[in-house]
Write a protein that holds these residues in place. Structure first.
Motif, PDB file in Angstrom:
ATOM      1  N   MET A   1      46.629   3.707  14.184  1.00  0.00           N
ATOM      2  CA  MET A   1      47.375   4.912  13.786  1.00  0.00           C
ATOM      3  C   MET A   1      46.499   5.781  12.864  1.00  0.00           C
ATOM      4  O   MET A   1      45.967   5.288  11.876  1.00  0.00           O
ATOM      5  N   ILE A   2      46.366   7.029  13.208  1.00  0.00           N
ATOM      6  CA  ILE A   2      45.569   7.941  12.365  1.00  0.00           C
ATOM      7  C   ILE A   2      46.530   8.865  11.606  1.00  0.00           C
ATOM      8  O   ILE A   2      47.380   9.531  12.217  1.00  0.00           O
ATOM      9  N   ASP A   3      46.363   8.887  10.289  1.00  0.00           N
ATOM     10  CA  ASP A   3      47.167   9.785   9.450  1.00  0.00           C
ATOM     11  C   ASP A   3      46.514  11.158   9.387  1.00  0.00           C
ATOM     12  O   ASP A   3      45.338  11.258   9.023  1.00  0.00           O
ATOM     13  N   ILE A   4      47.294  12.192   9.717  1.00  0.00           N
ATOM     14  CA  ILE A   4      46.715  13.539   9.600  1.00  0.00           C
ATOM     15  C   ILE A   4      47.627  14.451   8.772  1.00  0.00           C
ATOM     16  O   ILE A   4      48.849  14.254   8.732  1.00  0.00           O
ATOM     17  N   VAL A   5      46.992  15.421   8.128  1.00  0.00           N
ATOM     18  CA  VAL A   5      47.740  16.504   7.471  1.00  0.00           C
ATOM     19  C   VAL A   5      47.381  17.784   8.220  1.00  0.00           C
ATOM     20  O   VAL A   5      46.196  18.024   8.499  1.00  0.00           O
ATOM     21  N   ILE A   6      48.402  18.554   8.570  1.00  0.00           N
ATOM     22  CA  ILE A   6      48.140  19.828   9.247  1.00  0.00           C
ATOM     23  C   ILE A   6      48.327  20.954   8.241  1.00  0.00           C
ATOM     24  O   ILE A   6      49.340  21.000   7.528  1.00  0.00           O
ATOM     25  N   LEU A   7      47.328  21.828   8.182  1.00  0.00           N
ATOM     26  CA  LEU A   7      47.404  22.982   7.266  1.00  0.00           C
ATOM     27  C   LEU A   7      47.611  24.230   8.103  1.00  0.00           C
ATOM     28  O   LEU A   7      46.803  24.519   8.996  1.00  0.00           O
ATOM     29  N   GLY A   8      48.705  24.926   7.843  1.00  0.00           N
ATOM     30  CA  GLY A   8      49.072  26.099   8.624  1.00  0.00           C
ATOM     31  C   GLY A   8      50.380  25.834   9.348  1.00  0.00           C
ATOM     32  O   GLY A   8      50.773  24.666   9.549  1.00  0.00           O
ATOM     33  N   ALA A   9      51.057  26.928   9.706  1.00  0.00           N
ATOM     34  CA  ALA A   9      52.340  26.791  10.392  1.00  0.00           C
ATOM     35  C   ALA A   9      52.486  27.901  11.432  1.00  0.00           C
ATOM     36  O   ALA A   9      53.587  28.284  11.798  1.00  0.00           O
ATOM     37  N   GLY A  10      51.336  28.404  11.885  1.00  0.00           N
ATOM     38  CA  GLY A  10      51.350  29.515  12.849  1.00  0.00           C
ATOM     39  C   GLY A  10      51.298  29.015  14.279  1.00  0.00           C
ATOM     40  O   GLY A  10      51.788  27.920  14.600  1.00  0.00           O
ATOM     41  N   ASN A  11      50.682  29.815  15.147  1.00  0.00           N
ATOM     42  CA  ASN A  11      50.654  29.513  16.589  1.00  0.00           C
ATOM     43  C   ASN A  11      50.015  28.160  16.883  1.00  0.00           C
ATOM     44  O   ASN A  11      50.612  27.312  17.545  1.00  0.00           O
ATOM     45  N   VAL A  12      48.804  27.961  16.402  1.00  0.00           N
ATOM     46  CA  VAL A  12      48.055  26.737  16.725  1.00  0.00           C
ATOM     47  C   VAL A  12      48.692  25.526  16.040  1.00  0.00           C
ATOM     48  O   VAL A  12      48.922  24.483  16.664  1.00  0.00           O
ATOM     49  N   ALA A  13      48.984  25.671  14.754  1.00  0.00           N
ATOM     50  CA  ALA A  13      49.579  24.556  14.000  1.00  0.00           C
ATOM     51  C   ALA A  13      50.874  24.096  14.672  1.00  0.00           C
ATOM     52  O   ALA A  13      51.090  22.895  14.862  1.00  0.00           O
ATOM     53  N   SER A  14      51.738  25.033  15.064  1.00  0.00           N
ATOM     54  CA  SER A  14      53.030  24.666  15.665  1.00  0.00           C
ATOM     55  C   SER A  14      52.835  23.816  16.907  1.00  0.00           C
ATOM     56  O   SER A  14      53.527  22.814  17.102  1.00  0.00           O
ATOM     57  N   HIS A  15      51.884  24.227  17.756  1.00  0.00           N
ATOM     58  CA  HIS A  15      51.654  23.454  18.997  1.00  0.00           C
ATOM     59  C   HIS A  15      51.059  22.082  18.688  1.00  0.00           C
ATOM     60  O   HIS A  15      51.441  21.088  19.314  1.00  0.00           O
ATOM     61  N   PHE A  16      50.123  22.032  17.723  1.00  0.00           N
ATOM     62  CA  PHE A  16      49.551  20.722  17.366  1.00  0.00           C
ATOM     63  C   PHE A  16      50.633  19.812  16.763  1.00  0.00           C
ATOM     64  O   PHE A  16      50.687  18.630  17.070  1.00  0.00           O
ATOM     65  N   ILE A  17      51.476  20.384  15.921  1.00  0.00           N
ATOM     66  CA  ILE A  17      52.533  19.566  15.283  1.00  0.00           C
ATOM     67  C   ILE A  17      53.432  18.976  16.374  1.00  0.00           C
ATOM     68  O   ILE A  17      53.708  17.775  16.390  1.00  0.00           O
ATOM     69  N   HIS A  18      53.836  19.832  17.303  1.00  0.00           N
ATOM     70  CA  HIS A  18      54.718  19.350  18.369  1.00  0.00           C
ATOM     71  C   HIS A  18      54.007  18.279  19.208  1.00  0.00           C
ATOM     72  O   HIS A  18      54.554  17.200  19.467  1.00  0.00           O
ATOM     73  N   ALA A  19      52.771  18.525  19.598  1.00  0.00           N
ATOM     74  CA  ALA A  19      52.072  17.598  20.498  1.00  0.00           C
ATOM     75  C   ALA A  19      51.714  16.286  19.793  1.00  0.00           C
ATOM     76  O   ALA A  19      51.913  15.206  20.355  1.00  0.00           O
ATOM     77  N   PHE A  20      51.219  16.359  18.557  1.00  0.00           N
ATOM     78  CA  PHE A  20      50.850  15.111  17.851  1.00  0.00           C
ATOM     79  C   PHE A  20      52.089  14.273  17.542  1.00  0.00           C
ATOM     80  O   PHE A  20      52.008  13.052  17.499  1.00  0.00           O
TER      81      PHE A  20
END
Ligand SMILES: NC(=O)c1ccc[n+]([C@@H]2O[C@H](COP(=O)([O-])OP(=O)(O)OC[C@H]3O[C@@H](n4cnc5c(N)ncnc54)[C@H](OP(=O)(O)O)[C@@H]3O)[C@@H](O)[C@H]2O)c1
Length: 248
Positions: A1-20
């Motif tokens: 399991m890899i722990d990640i923090v996502i910085l940003g909440a725009g177009n790219v961040a939203s898609h990464f958050i959903h997919a991850f």
């Protein structure tokens, strides 16, 4: 399991958050954004607007507007972590110990779903071991990793502006022309699809048709007259010349 923090909440961040968040192998431990309003959609996750309150993680994915990436990366006080930005044009920043790039070669808009399957993600790291970690992230998305240097990525980004952003602007002009004459833009969609499909079988230059490549000057002159926007007339002339010069 890899722990990640996502910085940003725009177009790219939203898609990464959903997919991850669909992956068993990745844990999004926190989402940071400078404006809390933009974090409202992510109430299922731990969020913060304070950069000095971000949690320890293995990877920080910086999905922030290009102009602010450097400043944000410098503020992440996590010398042991991989800090990857998602920009096509920024270099490997060399502002933290383990700088990296995680550039998805796709166009993302918040309200349009997208499949990550086989989506190219261009990776660049200082260390081979970090490349392996980022590759795991790419595989967790079902995407395709590519090792791409800064210079190559910047050229890819330039090419992407031509094949995506400029083409989309030309769709916009076509949309306006149709609207002015009460024609539905839908009537052009089979043509748009076939133009995109044809490059799977021919090079773009071989696939070119139309008045410019045929040097049908009367039709070209009539088209320029039909356009009442001088800006669009100029674009028409430039593109016509460019098509003709590419085939001299
Ligand atoms: N969109 C694409 O198709 C695409 C494709 C590949 C790569 N990229 C890259 O991905 C990155 C993000 O692009 P995006 O399209 O997701 O942009 P975006 O939708 O405009 O989001 C930008 C993010 O940056 C934040 N931000 C804006 N000003 C800031 C500041 N002063 N300090 C800190 N954060 C700030 C925004 O927060 P607020 O909204 O709350 O202000 C938002 O979270 C960029 O590096 C871009 O080059 C984009």
């Amino acid at each position: 399991m890899i722990d990640i923090v996502i910085l940003g909440a725009g177009n790219v961040a939203s898609h990464f958050i959903h997919a991850f968040s669909q992956s068993q192998d990745i844990n999004i431990s926190q989402i940071y954004n400078h404006r809390p309003e933009s974090l409202r959609d992510f109430s299922d996750f731990e969020t913060t607007k304070e950069i000095d309150k971000i949690k320890t993680a293995e990877v920080y994915l910086v999905c922030i507007k290009d102009d602010k990436v450097q400043k944000i990366v410098q503020s992440i006080n996590q010398p042991q972590a991989i800090i990857a930005h998602t920009s096509g044009s920024l270099p490997l920043l060399k502002t933290s110990n383990r700088d990296a790039v995680f550039y998805p070669l796709q166009t993302f808009s918040k309200d349009k779903t997208i499949s990550f399957k086989d989506l190219p993600i261009c990776l660049e790291t200082e260390y081979e071991s970090d490349f392996k970690v980022l590759k795991k992230l790419v595989h967790a998305l079902g995407a395709k990793p590519y090792a791409v240097s800064t210079i190559q990525r910047q050229e890819l980004h330039l090419a992407a502006v031509f094949v995506c952003n400029f083409v989309n602007h030309l769709y916009h002009i076509g949309h306006e022309i149709c609207a002015q004459k009460n024609l539905p833009f839908d009537i052009l969609k089979p043509l748009i699809k076939e133009t995109a499909d044809k490059i799977n079988f021919k090079t773009p230059n071989q696939a070119q048709t139309g008045p410019a490549i045929r040097h049908d000057q009367t039709t070209i002159n009539r088209h320029i007259q039909q356009l009442d926007n001088p800006n669009y007339q100029e674009i028409y002339r430039y593109l016509t010349n460019s098509i003709q010069k590419s085939n001299e």
